[in-house]
Motif scaffolding. Sequence first.
Motif, PDB file in Angstrom:
ATOM      1  N   ARG A   1      12.012  -5.767  -0.297  1.00 22.03           N
ATOM      2  CA  ARG A   1      11.497  -4.395  -0.499  1.00 22.03           C
ATOM      3  C   ARG A   1      12.590  -3.356  -0.263  1.00 22.03           C
ATOM      4  O   ARG A   1      12.708  -2.386  -1.006  1.00 22.03           O
TER       5      ARG A   1
ATOM      6  N   ASP B   1      13.075  -0.675   6.380  1.00 23.45           N
ATOM      7  CA  ASP B   1      12.031  -1.680   6.136  1.00 23.45           C
ATOM      8  C   ASP B   1      12.554  -3.039   6.586  1.00 23.45           C
ATOM      9  O   ASP B   1      13.707  -3.378   6.315  1.00 23.45           O
ATOM     10  N   PHE B   2      11.696  -3.811   7.261  1.00 23.13           N
ATOM     11  CA  PHE B   2      12.165  -5.127   7.741  1.00 23.13           C
ATOM     12  C   PHE B   2      11.994  -6.223   6.693  1.00 23.13           C
ATOM     13  O   PHE B   2      12.353  -7.379   6.924  1.00 23.13           O
TER      14      PHE B   2
ATOM     15  N   ILE C   1       1.368   5.795   0.234  1.00 23.96           N
ATOM     16  CA  ILE C   1       0.798   7.089   0.609  1.00 23.96           C
ATOM     17  C   ILE C   1       0.604   7.880  -0.688  1.00 23.96           C
ATOM     18  O   ILE C   1       1.489   7.901  -1.541  1.00 23.96           O
TER      19      ILE C   1
ATOM     20  N   ARG D   1      15.823  -3.289   8.499  1.00 28.23           N
ATOM     21  CA  ARG D   1      15.802  -3.402   9.967  1.00 28.23           C
ATOM     22  C   ARG D   1      14.363  -3.431  10.466  1.00 28.23           C
ATOM     23  O   ARG D   1      13.480  -2.761   9.909  1.00 28.23           O
ATOM     24  N   ASP D   2      14.166  -4.188  11.555  1.00 27.83           N
ATOM     25  CA  ASP D   2      12.865  -4.159  12.250  1.00 27.83           C
ATOM     26  C   ASP D   2      12.956  -3.042  13.282  1.00 27.83           C
ATOM     27  O   ASP D   2      13.602  -3.196  14.322  1.00 27.83           O
ATOM     28  N   VAL D   3      12.318  -1.944  12.997  1.00 31.00           N
ATOM     29  CA  VAL D   3      12.496  -0.764  13.865  1.00 31.00           C
ATOM     30  C   VAL D   3      11.740  -0.912  15.191  1.00 31.00           C
ATOM     31  O   VAL D   3      12.075  -0.236  16.156  1.00 31.00           O
TER      32      VAL D   3
ATOM     33  N   ASP E   1       4.909   4.680   9.052  1.00 36.84           N
ATOM     34  CA  ASP E   1       3.787   4.020   8.371  1.00 36.84           C
ATOM     35  C   ASP E   1       3.979   2.523   8.616  1.00 36.84           C
ATOM     36  O   ASP E   1       4.550   1.807   7.787  1.00 36.84           O
TER      37      ASP E   1
ATOM     38  N   GLN F   1       0.874  -1.179   0.000  1.00 33.44           N
ATOM     39  CA  GLN F   1       0.000   0.000   0.000  1.00 33.44           C
ATOM     40  C   GLN F   1       0.909   1.226   0.000  1.00 33.44           C
ATOM     41  O   GLN F   1       2.017   1.148   0.557  1.00 33.44           O
TER      42      GLN F   1
ATOM     43  N   GLY G   1       8.378   0.638   2.282  1.00 37.87           N
ATOM     44  CA  GLY G   1       7.299   0.152   1.405  1.00 37.87           C
ATOM     45  C   GLY G   1       7.674   0.283  -0.060  1.00 37.87           C
ATOM     46  O   GLY G   1       8.722  -0.198  -0.500  1.00 37.87           O
ATOM     47  N   SER G   2       6.840   0.974  -0.837  1.00 36.39           N
ATOM     48  CA  SER G   2       7.091   1.136  -2.275  1.00 36.39           C
ATOM     49  C   SER G   2       7.852   2.423  -2.578  1.00 36.39           C
ATOM     50  O   SER G   2       8.077   2.752  -3.748  1.00 36.39           O
ATOM     51  N   GLY G   3       8.181   3.180  -1.542  1.00 37.18           N
ATOM     52  CA  GLY G   3       8.996   4.385  -1.749  1.00 37.18           C
ATOM     53  C   GLY G   3       8.216   5.573  -2.272  1.00 37.18           C
ATOM     54  O   GLY G   3       8.810   6.552  -2.729  1.00 37.18           O
ATOM     55  N   SER G   4       6.897   5.515  -2.200  1.00 33.62           N
ATOM     56  CA  SER G   4       6.099   6.632  -2.728  1.00 33.62           C
ATOM     57  C   SER G   4       6.402   7.918  -1.971  1.00 33.62           C
ATOM     58  O   SER G   4       6.774   8.938  -2.565  1.00 33.62           O
ATOM     59  N   LEU G   5       6.257   7.881  -0.646  1.00 30.36           N
ATOM     60  CA  LEU G   5       6.527   9.083   0.150  1.00 30.36           C
ATOM     61  C   LEU G   5       8.008   9.454   0.101  1.00 30.36           C
ATOM     62  O   LEU G   5       8.354  10.641   0.042  1.00 30.36           O
TER      63      LEU G   5
HETATM   64  N1  SAM Z   1       4.827   4.698   3.152  1.00 31.40           N
HETATM   65  C1  SAM Z   1       5.175   3.728   2.160  1.00 31.40           C
HETATM   66  C2  SAM Z   1       4.942   4.287   0.765  1.00 31.40           C
HETATM   67  O1  SAM Z   1       4.425   5.417   0.654  1.00 31.40           O
HETATM   68  O2  SAM Z   1       5.279   3.622  -0.217  1.00 31.40           O
HETATM   69  C3  SAM Z   1       4.395   2.457   2.334  1.00 31.40           C
HETATM   70  C4  SAM Z   1       4.722   1.732   3.627  1.00 31.40           C
HETATM   71  S1  SAM Z   1       4.009   0.116   3.699  1.00 31.40           S
HETATM   72  C5  SAM Z   1       2.344   0.406   3.979  1.00 31.40           C
HETATM   73  C6  SAM Z   1       4.551  -0.470   5.257  1.00 31.40           C
HETATM   74  C7  SAM Z   1       5.954  -1.039   5.219  1.00 31.40           C
HETATM   75  O3  SAM Z   1       6.405  -1.161   6.558  1.00 31.40           O
HETATM   76  C8  SAM Z   1       6.035  -2.415   4.606  1.00 31.40           C
HETATM   77  O4  SAM Z   1       6.940  -2.406   3.521  1.00 31.40           O
HETATM   78  C9  SAM Z   1       6.551  -3.320   5.741  1.00 31.40           C
HETATM   79  O5  SAM Z   1       7.474  -4.276   5.294  1.00 31.40           O
HETATM   80  C10 SAM Z   1       7.222  -2.304   6.650  1.00 31.40           C
HETATM   81  N2  SAM Z   1       7.255  -2.673   8.075  1.00 31.40           N
HETATM   82  C11 SAM Z   1       6.244  -3.181   8.831  1.00 31.40           C
HETATM   83  N3  SAM Z   1       6.652  -3.358  10.102  1.00 31.40           N
HETATM   84  C12 SAM Z   1       7.956  -2.960  10.148  1.00 31.40           C
HETATM   85  C13 SAM Z   1       8.930  -2.900  11.183  1.00 31.40           C
HETATM   86  N4  SAM Z   1       8.656  -3.305  12.429  1.00 31.40           N
HETATM   87  N5  SAM Z   1      10.162  -2.420  10.884  1.00 31.40           N
HETATM   88  C14 SAM Z   1      10.450  -2.007   9.620  1.00 31.40           C
HETATM   89  N6  SAM Z   1       9.564  -2.044   8.608  1.00 31.40           N
HETATM   90  C15 SAM Z   1       8.339  -2.515   8.859  1.00 31.40           C
END
Ligand code: SAM
Length: 343
Positions: free
Chosen positions: A138, A133-134, A85, A160-162, A180, A83, A111-115
């Motif tokens: 991606r 991103d974890f 932004i 990384r898992d933040v 996000d 998904q 995510g997809s790097g939109s923002l």
């Molecule tokens: N804001 C992004 C954009 O505009 O393209 C979209 C973000 S997407 C909805 C959420 C992302 O958060 C996913 O790629 C997921 O792998 C990552 N994610 C989820 N939990 C995470 C965590 N604990 N640490 C790092 N990344 C995480």
Amino acid sequence: MSFCKYKSHVEVGDTVVVYVNPRLMYSLKIKEKEVFQTRFGALRHDDIVGKPYGSKLACTKGYVHIMDMTPELWTITLPHRTQIIYGTDISFILIQLQLKPGSIVIEAGTGSGSLSHSIARTIAPNGRLFTFDFHKERADAAREEFTDHGLGQIIVVQHRDVCADGFINIDQSVDAVFLDLPHPWEAIESASSALKNGGRICCFSPCIEQVQKSSESLRNLNFMDVETYECVLRPYEFRDWSLKKFKYDPSRVNSSVSHVDQNNPDVGGDTNKSDEEIYQENDDTNKRCKLDPKLKTEHSLDNNDDHKNDDQDVNYFISYMNNEVAGHTGFLTFATKFDFTAV
Ligand code: SAM
């Protein structure tokens, strides 16, 4: 190429926008000897190379325009890995996070790097975006894209898992944090440690229960000005509206009007009334009919020539809101870090 600057002519390696119409655009990376299929037929990459941006090019069954890529157009045309932004939220986020050239920013997840593209353009040329991103694939795909789009010096991607490991490997305090994530509240404490005093944070969450948890966490950590917004675009429509000002005579009104006017038999009637009064009455009726364009027909008199000279058209230019806009993407919760001990 760089998404931060405009170019005059297309070169091999550029990512361009193939514009068909406002609702149909493609992103296309220009490569030698390749062919791209559009709804209007084939387009040879070699025919695009060297053309000025904005050129109109013929395909086999129509034409397209070739445009320079921007973060806004990338958001519309990018390959979705998650998904994303969208533009309405992005513009509000950039303003509320008070980003400017030179800002240092954290984002999770990438995510997809939109923002990320819009942040990068706003903070260029000296700013830095640390994005996390974890999901390894991606993170790798985003890193490759940012480099390809000339943003490799501005954006640093970390896998990384933040929530588990926090925001590390950042050697300076940051101006803003954007989260996000499914559980943003789990990353807020670490975000607070990374933020400078007075820095801004934003959590994007699709549902209000998540907003409540994030807000609680922000307050517990002494963030100030905790505010939640929802950005919904509601288009207004405009229309020339012609209404009859006529002497009320039930026998002349189409039967279909009766269900509209049963509570107000005087609608459109009394010729002694001012235009303002008649407009008000018609406006009330319009509201009851939800501004259905058919109302005009329902209100019109029959075509009996005998009555023609009694009637006058009253023209109005009206605007109204389309109530059927579905626009919810998510809630944006903003706050400011305020550390009393640092003052
Ligand atoms: N804001 C992004 C954009 O505009 O393209 C979209 C973000 S997407 C909805 C959420 C992302 O958060 C996913 O790629 C997921 O792998 C990552 N994610 C989820 N939990 C995470 C965590 N604990 N640490 C790092 N990344 C995480």
